[in-house]
Design an enzyme around this catalytic site. Structure first.
Site, PDB file in Angstrom:
ATOM      1  N   LEU A 158       0.830  -1.204   0.000  1.00 26.75           N
ATOM      2  CA  LEU A 158       0.000   0.000   0.000  1.00 26.75           C
ATOM      3  C   LEU A 158       0.867   1.258   0.000  1.00 26.75           C
ATOM      4  O   LEU A 158       0.698   2.152   0.813  1.00 26.75           O
ATOM      5  CB  LEU A 158      -0.970  -0.002   1.182  1.00 26.75           C
ATOM      6  CG  LEU A 158      -2.253   0.818   0.967  1.00 26.75           C
ATOM      7  CD1 LEU A 158      -3.139   0.175  -0.086  1.00 26.75           C
ATOM      8  CD2 LEU A 158      -3.025   0.984   2.263  1.00 26.75           C
ATOM      9  N   GLY A 159       1.804   1.286  -0.953  1.00 24.02           N
ATOM     10  CA  GLY A 159       2.573   2.508  -1.178  1.00 24.02           C
ATOM     11  C   GLY A 159       1.773   3.447  -2.061  1.00 24.02           C
ATOM     12  O   GLY A 159       0.542   3.387  -2.099  1.00 24.02           O
ATOM     13  N   THR A 182       3.819  -2.506   7.166  1.00 27.77           N
ATOM     14  CA  THR A 182       3.337  -1.719   8.308  1.00 27.77           C
ATOM     15  C   THR A 182       1.895  -1.290   8.062  1.00 27.77           C
ATOM     16  O   THR A 182       1.510  -1.016   6.924  1.00 27.77           O
ATOM     17  CB  THR A 182       4.200  -0.454   8.511  1.00 27.77           C
ATOM     18  OG1 THR A 182       4.239   0.285   7.286  1.00 27.77           O
ATOM     19  CG2 THR A 182       5.610  -0.822   8.919  1.00 27.77           C
ATOM     20  N   ILE A 239       1.303  -5.812 -11.373  1.00 29.79           N
ATOM     21  CA  ILE A 239       1.912  -4.637 -12.008  1.00 29.79           C
ATOM     22  C   ILE A 239       3.155  -4.224 -11.212  1.00 29.79           C
ATOM     23  O   ILE A 239       3.656  -3.107 -11.364  1.00 29.79           O
ATOM     24  CB  ILE A 239       0.909  -3.459 -12.128  1.00 29.79           C
ATOM     25  CG1 ILE A 239       0.167  -3.192 -10.803  1.00 29.79           C
ATOM     26  CG2 ILE A 239      -0.104  -3.731 -13.222  1.00 29.79           C
ATOM     27  CD1 ILE A 239       0.868  -2.350  -9.833  1.00 29.79           C
ATOM     28  N   ARG A 241       6.614  -6.375  -9.901  1.00 29.03           N
ATOM     29  CA  ARG A 241       7.781  -6.937 -10.568  1.00 29.03           C
ATOM     30  C   ARG A 241       7.501  -8.415 -10.821  1.00 29.03           C
ATOM     31  O   ARG A 241       6.878  -9.095  -9.999  1.00 29.03           O
ATOM     32  CB  ARG A 241       9.049  -6.779  -9.711  1.00 29.03           C
ATOM     33  CG  ARG A 241       9.624  -5.372  -9.703  1.00 29.03           C
ATOM     34  CD  ARG A 241      10.239  -5.009 -11.047  1.00 29.03           C
ATOM     35  NE  ARG A 241      10.895  -3.705 -11.028  1.00 29.03           N
ATOM     36  CZ  ARG A 241      10.324  -2.575 -11.390  1.00 29.03           C
ATOM     37  NH1 ARG A 241       9.041  -2.567 -11.757  1.00 29.03           N
ATOM     38  NH2 ARG A 241      11.005  -1.442 -11.392  1.00 29.03           N
ATOM     39  N   GLU A 270      12.449 -10.347 -18.917  1.00 23.86           N
ATOM     40  CA  GLU A 270      11.862  -9.472 -19.933  1.00 23.86           C
ATOM     41  C   GLU A 270      12.918  -9.115 -20.979  1.00 23.86           C
ATOM     42  O   GLU A 270      14.028  -8.778 -20.605  1.00 23.86           O
ATOM     43  CB  GLU A 270      11.298  -8.205 -19.272  1.00 23.86           C
ATOM     44  CG  GLU A 270      10.154  -8.508 -18.319  1.00 23.86           C
ATOM     45  CD  GLU A 270       9.630  -7.276 -17.573  1.00 23.86           C
ATOM     46  OE1 GLU A 270      10.160  -6.167 -17.817  1.00 23.86           O
ATOM     47  OE2 GLU A 270       8.695  -7.423 -16.771  1.00 23.86           O
ATOM     48  N   HIS A 288       5.005  -4.790 -19.944  1.00 24.89           N
ATOM     49  CA  HIS A 288       5.551  -3.846 -18.958  1.00 24.89           C
ATOM     50  C   HIS A 288       5.253  -2.398 -19.375  1.00 24.89           C
ATOM     51  O   HIS A 288       6.166  -1.591 -19.588  1.00 24.89           O
ATOM     52  CB  HIS A 288       7.054  -4.052 -18.778  1.00 24.89           C
ATOM     53  CG  HIS A 288       7.529  -3.596 -17.426  1.00 24.89           C
ATOM     54  ND1 HIS A 288       8.550  -4.218 -16.742  1.00 24.89           N
ATOM     55  CD2 HIS A 288       7.119  -2.580 -16.626  1.00 24.89           C
ATOM     56  CE1 HIS A 288       8.754  -3.591 -15.591  1.00 24.89           C
ATOM     57  NE2 HIS A 288       7.896  -2.594 -15.505  1.00 24.89           N
ATOM     58  N   ILE A 289       3.968  -2.078 -19.453  1.00 29.62           N
ATOM     59  CA  ILE A 289       3.546  -0.752 -19.923  1.00 29.62           C
ATOM     60  C   ILE A 289       2.833   0.051 -18.831  1.00 29.62           C
ATOM     61  O   ILE A 289       2.069   0.964 -19.125  1.00 29.62           O
ATOM     62  CB  ILE A 289       2.648  -0.865 -21.173  1.00 29.62           C
ATOM     63  CG1 ILE A 289       1.399  -1.725 -20.887  1.00 29.62           C
ATOM     64  CG2 ILE A 289       3.429  -1.416 -22.356  1.00 29.62           C
ATOM     65  CD1 ILE A 289       0.362  -1.699 -21.997  1.00 29.62           C
TER      66      ILE A 289
END
EC number: 1.1.1.26
Length: 334
Positions: A158-159, A182, A239, A241, A270, A288-289
């Site tokens: 949840l960044g 956290t 979305i 890595r 990739e 990877h867009i």
């Protein structure tokens, strides 16, 4: 004499123009990734380097770059750079957060909707001529997918991007679960999100979205054991890595029906090719867009330039990753 910067891929013109006022700029103009041996030659005389997430910037690169003082990564993630080695050598490393947050969150939801509602499968059905061949205008059992509105989404990480995904989920009146290292109680209140242990989140979610950085702890975070915890009707979206997911386990899960589907924008290697995965029709794949909108990519180019210009002027770059480096060397090329 202007310091030299080498850019390993052609970035939007806005960033290059900003840099040309302050630097001697060289750009690798080929569409393909710069060959390793050429990169090692190019860095020998440069003061600054602009890199893509596909390039490995490690001890070998630093050893070949005696004048290098700063690496500006054209990405929010920086797992392609040996941060510890850079810091040890007094080399500043920057990234491009925030400017690509919304574009990446949009793509997460695009993959979620496309997978849940068989958008790509339907597109292929029309383009291939199969619809015309069937001679049926509409059928009540064709392309039955999964509802999104009012369902449960589980966001792992949840960044900035995870929170942007949660805001979009709120618009779909979804129950929002999240798992993070956290708890973020202020965000919980703002988005009406619930913190859950990882295993509980996987069991309860209709859609699981991965938005974590790649670290030792998140490598193959989603493995066979955890895929088996998910609902048979659940959809996995990545979305983050590619290496956050064990691809072999995911292929098995999709083939054997442990989960309903997956939407993937990132892969373990990739460019990517996996014949087994590509045969499956319950997975949507993009190359990877996540940040590939005009606004996001131009914003990234501007931020790269702002970081390098600030450093040249003796200022701390706005999005410095390795802040410990300040104790080793002051910003600037002197």
């Amino acid at each position: 004499m202007k310091p030299k910067v080498f850019i390993t891929r052609e970035i939007p013109e806005v960033g290059i123009k900003m840099l040309e006022d302050e630097f001697e700029v060289e750009v690798w103009g080929d569409e393909k990734e710069i060959p390793r041996e050429i990169l090692l030659k190019k860095v020998k005389e440069v003061d600054a380097l602009v890199t893509m997430l596909s390039e490995r910037i490690d001890k070998e690169v630093f050893e070949n770059a005696p004048k290098l003082r700063i690496v500006a990564n054209y990405a929010v993630g920086y797992d392609n750079i040996d941060i510890e080695e850079a810091t040890k050598r007094g080399i500043y490393v920057t990234n491009t957060p925030d400017v690509l947050t919304d574009a990446t969150a949009d793509l997460a939801f695009a993959l979620l909707l496309a997978t849940a509602r068989h958008v790509v499968k339907g597109d292929r059905f029309v383009r291939s001529g199969e619809w015309k061949k069937r001679g049926v205008a509409w059928h009540p059992k064709w392309f039955l997918g999964y509802d999104v509105y009012g369902k449960t989404i589980g966001i792992i990480g949840l960044g900035r991007i995870g929170q942007a995904i949660a805001k979009r989920a709120k618009g779909f009146n979804m129950r929002i679960l999240y798992y993070s290292r956290t708890r973020k109680e202020e965000v919980e209140r703002e988005l009406n999100a619930e913190f859950k242990p990882l295993e509980d989140l996987l069991r309860e979610s209709d859609f699981v979205v991965l938005a974590v950085p790649l670290t030792r702890e998140t490598y193959h975070l989603i493995n066979e054991e955890r895929l088996k915890l998910m609902k048979k009707t659940a959809i996995l979206i990545n979305i983050a890595r590619g290496k956050v997911v064990d691809t072999n386990a995911l292929v098995k899960a999709l083939k054997e029906g442990w989960i309903a589907g997956a939407g993937l924008d990132v892969f373990e290697e990739e460019p990517y090719y996996n014949e087994e995965l590509f045969k499956l029709d319950n997975v949507v794949l993009t190359p990877h867009i996540g940040s590939a909108s005009f606004g996001a990519r131009e914003g990234m180019a501007e931020l790269v330039a702002k970081n390098l210009i600030a450093f040249k002027r003796g200022e701390i770059p706005p999005t410095l990753v390795n802040r410990e480096v300040i104790k080793i060397r002051k910003p600037g090329f002197e």
